[in-house]
Design a protein around this motif. Structure first.
Motif, PDB file in Angstrom:
ATOM      1  N   ILE A   1      -3.218   3.858  -2.374  1.00 54.97           N
ATOM      2  CA  ILE A   1      -3.291   2.989  -3.546  1.00 54.97           C
ATOM      3  C   ILE A   1      -2.665   1.643  -3.201  1.00 54.97           C
ATOM      4  CG2 ILE A   1      -2.899   2.816  -6.036  1.00 54.97           C
ATOM      5  CD1 ILE A   1      -1.973   5.812  -5.892  1.00 54.97           C
ATOM      6  N   ASP A   2      -3.413   0.572  -3.407  1.00 48.51           N
ATOM      7  CA  ASP A   2      -2.888  -0.781  -3.190  1.00 48.51           C
ATOM      8  C   ASP A   2      -2.343  -1.332  -4.497  1.00 48.51           C
ATOM      9  OD1 ASP A   2      -3.625  -0.555  -0.583  1.00 48.51           O
ATOM     10  OD2 ASP A   2      -5.261  -2.012  -0.662  1.00 48.51           O
ATOM     11  N   TRP A   3      -1.209  -2.037  -4.398  1.00 47.36           N
ATOM     12  CA  TRP A   3      -0.510  -2.558  -5.572  1.00 47.36           C
ATOM     13  C   TRP A   3      -0.157  -4.024  -5.393  1.00 47.36           C
ATOM     14  CZ3 TRP A   3       0.412   0.464  -9.885  1.00 47.36           C
ATOM     15  CH2 TRP A   3       0.151   1.830  -9.729  1.00 47.36           C
TER      16      TRP A   3
ATOM     17  N   ARG B   1       0.849  -1.193   0.000  1.00 49.06           N
ATOM     18  CA  ARG B   1       0.000   0.000   0.000  1.00 49.06           C
ATOM     19  C   ARG B   1       0.886   1.244   0.000  1.00 49.06           C
ATOM     20  NH1 ARG B   1      -5.226   0.463   3.789  1.00 49.06           N
ATOM     21  NH2 ARG B   1      -5.947  -0.796   2.025  1.00 49.06           N
ATOM     22  N   ILE B   2       0.644   2.132  -0.964  1.00 43.41           N
ATOM     23  CA  ILE B   2       1.348   3.414  -1.015  1.00 43.41           C
ATOM     24  C   ILE B   2       0.389   4.500  -0.554  1.00 43.41           C
ATOM     25  CG2 ILE B   2       2.319   5.165  -2.572  1.00 43.41           C
ATOM     26  CD1 ILE B   2       3.540   2.919  -4.218  1.00 43.41           C
ATOM     27  N   LYS B   3       0.872   5.326   0.377  1.00 49.29           N
ATOM     28  CA  LYS B   3       0.060   6.440   0.865  1.00 49.29           C
ATOM     29  C   LYS B   3       0.820   7.749   0.665  1.00 49.29           C
ATOM     30  CE  LYS B   3      -0.621   4.467   4.926  1.00 49.29           C
ATOM     31  NZ  LYS B   3      -1.098   4.131   6.284  1.00 49.29           N
ATOM     32  N   GLY B   4       0.079   8.787   0.268  1.00 48.99           N
ATOM     33  CA  GLY B   4       0.673  10.106   0.093  1.00 48.99           C
ATOM     34  C   GLY B   4      -0.049  11.121   0.952  1.00 48.99           C
ATOM     35  N   TYR B   5       0.715  11.910   1.698  1.00 49.37           N
ATOM     36  CA  TYR B   5       0.154  12.941   2.581  1.00 49.37           C
ATOM     37  C   TYR B   5       0.747  14.305   2.216  1.00 49.37           C
ATOM     38  CZ  TYR B   5      -0.593   8.972   5.871  1.00 49.37           C
ATOM     39  OH  TYR B   5      -0.931   7.782   6.464  1.00 49.37           O
TER      40      TYR B   5
ATOM     41  N   HIS C   1      -3.440  -2.564  -9.627  1.00 51.25           N
ATOM     42  CA  HIS C   1      -3.599  -1.630  -8.520  1.00 51.25           C
ATOM     43  C   HIS C   1      -5.080  -1.360  -8.267  1.00 51.25           C
ATOM     44  CE1 HIS C   1      -4.123   1.153 -11.901  1.00 51.25           C
ATOM     45  NE2 HIS C   1      -4.832   1.884 -11.050  1.00 51.25           N
ATOM     46  N   LYS C   2      -5.323  -0.758  -7.107  1.00 47.60           N
ATOM     47  CA  LYS C   2      -6.673  -0.307  -6.754  1.00 47.60           C
ATOM     48  C   LYS C   2      -6.544   0.967  -5.929  1.00 47.60           C
ATOM     49  CE  LYS C   2     -10.908  -1.650  -4.311  1.00 47.60           C
ATOM     50  NZ  LYS C   2     -11.548  -2.666  -3.437  1.00 47.60           N
TER      51      LYS C   2
END
Length: 204
Positions: free
Chosen positions: A123-125, A105-109, A194-195
């Motif tokens: 976004i899950d990959w 899981r990639i997260k951007g803040y 991805h989702k």
């Protein structure tokens, strides 16, 4: 969407890990830092700063299997103490985790000047690597890909040509497109899926 788990925060980072500068932009205005992961399930964390912007961008890479294990533990722990509302919050988070299809899981803040974290992307990959003779979970490659993504944000032409605050312009990019572009040297497009779990539109 993103519950901060203070109990996990202290456990996840070792005392030997420190914030380290990885790279500067070509014009020396942007800086990329590697941060110590704040959770046990977080594989890597990066911070992007820019002299023409306030605050920073935080990007994290999580191992979904480890994140799922943590959710199971928290659900059992809170339920056993009769804290059903808290347990239900973790159950709702678990519904958004599919470890049969995705690995990371990639997260951007967008982090404000006052240190408030505005979650913008989840976004899950599926970053597992499959070859004829072996299958790998892909965390090493995912970490390398993540760093390349963060480096690309230092000198991004769309952000440089934007009238927005530089870091706001980065957050306004289509991160799925950016990650797929960055992934080309690491994967063929047929290998990764991805989702988008969450996307907060940043107002320009």
């Amino acid at each position: 969407m993103d519950t901060i788990l203070n109990r996990q925060a202290k456990v996840g980072s070792s005392s030997t890990e420190k914030v380290s500068l990885i790279k500067k932009s070509l014009d020396q205005k942007g800086e990329l830092y590697r941060l110590p992961p704040s959770h046990k399930f977080t594989i890597a964390a990066y911070q992007v700063r820019h002299k023409n912007s306030v605050g920073s961008i935080l990007i994290t890479l999580d191992n979904l299997r480890e994140f799922n294990k943590m959710l199971d533990q928290e659900i059992l722990q809170e339920a056993s103490k009769g804290r059903l509302r808290k347990a239900d919050r973790y159950i709702r988070q678990k519904r958004n985790v599919d470890i049969t299809k995705y690995t990371h899981r990639i997260k951007g803040y967008r982090v404000t000047e006052a240190k408030a974290k505005i979650l913008t992307w989840i976004i899950d990959w599926d970053f597992h690597k499959q070859s004829s003779d072996e299958s790998s979970y892909g965390s090493g490659t995912a970490r390398a890909l993540m760093q390349e993504l963060a480096v690309s944000f230092l000198d991004h032409p769309d952000a440089k040509n934007s009238r927005q605050d530089y870091l706001d312009a980065i957050m306004a990019l289509n991160w799925v497109k950016e990650i797929l572009q960055t992934a080309k040297p690491f994967y063929s497009h047929s290998q990764i899926t991805h989702k988008v779990i969450y996307h907060h539109q940043v107002e320009s």
